[in-house]
Design a protein around this motif. Sequence first.
Motif: not given
Length: 314
Positions: A290-293, A298-302, A304-311
Amino acid sequence: MYNIPGHHHISMITKSANENNHFYKQVLGLRRVKITVNQDDPSMYHLFYGDRTGSPGTELTFFEIPQVGNTHPGTNAITRIGLLVPSEDSLQYWKARFEEFGVAHGDITSYANRPAMKFEDPDGLRLVLLVSNGEKVKHWETWDKSDVPAEHQIQGMGSVEMTVRRLDKMASTLTDMFGYTEVSRSEREAIFQSINGEVFGEIVVKYMDGPSEKPGRGSIHHLAIRVKNEEELKYWDEKVKQRGFHSSGIVDRFYFKSLYFRESNGILFEIATDGPGFTVDGEVEHLGEKLDLPPFLEERRAEIEAKLSPIEEK
């Protein structure tokens, strides 16, 4: 004086995390030990592959930049990565495997005085398999869920090639500052080892004049070399500054601490501590799932995840 026990990791640029993930996991059989982001630009993935735990000396890391252009080869660059395999029989195994998967590769030949086979990844990154003859990072661990049989698995990094205009300048940095041994020299090439007789800290330096490489997909961003802990890192920070190079100062990357500097040819080096390693925020059995930060992101997880395409897992 502290010594450099070998390579820590090496970092490259990929255009596609999906292609990269498939190649290094399914084709090369490495373990993806960490999915995280570039801490200086969290909009891009930073993927790590290695042995069972991503031990120092086994780590290949990639920044995903989807919009990146092609590399324009040239001098003053890190130009090839050696990966260790156990035997000459392993080269035969890998030759057949590369043909099965359509991987660009050369014939079995020699490189830096070892049986070898050159190949490229989907981005055009230049690599070479090298027979280790028993030399490998001592803490390397077999990845038992790899598609590659244990007797042929990649055992970490071997010779790293650098191409420079000023070979003597690089030689002086490696030998006078870091204590590497120059083990061979010709007019256009020299080989250095951080531990005499050991390939896992070997750097092959080639002379080439002409324009500098323009980085792009498949280019190598930097080589990180190992130190034990922060005390040693502080020592090297002072040595780098005394040499007249600009040091980034010590940076906490959460999985290790490090510093960065460019030597006289413009090659970017990182010096990184062995610990705490990738198990600091995950169990060995579930590394890279999974994505580790790091805590400061960590407080920016949502966001950050919104800008990344799933692998995609193939």
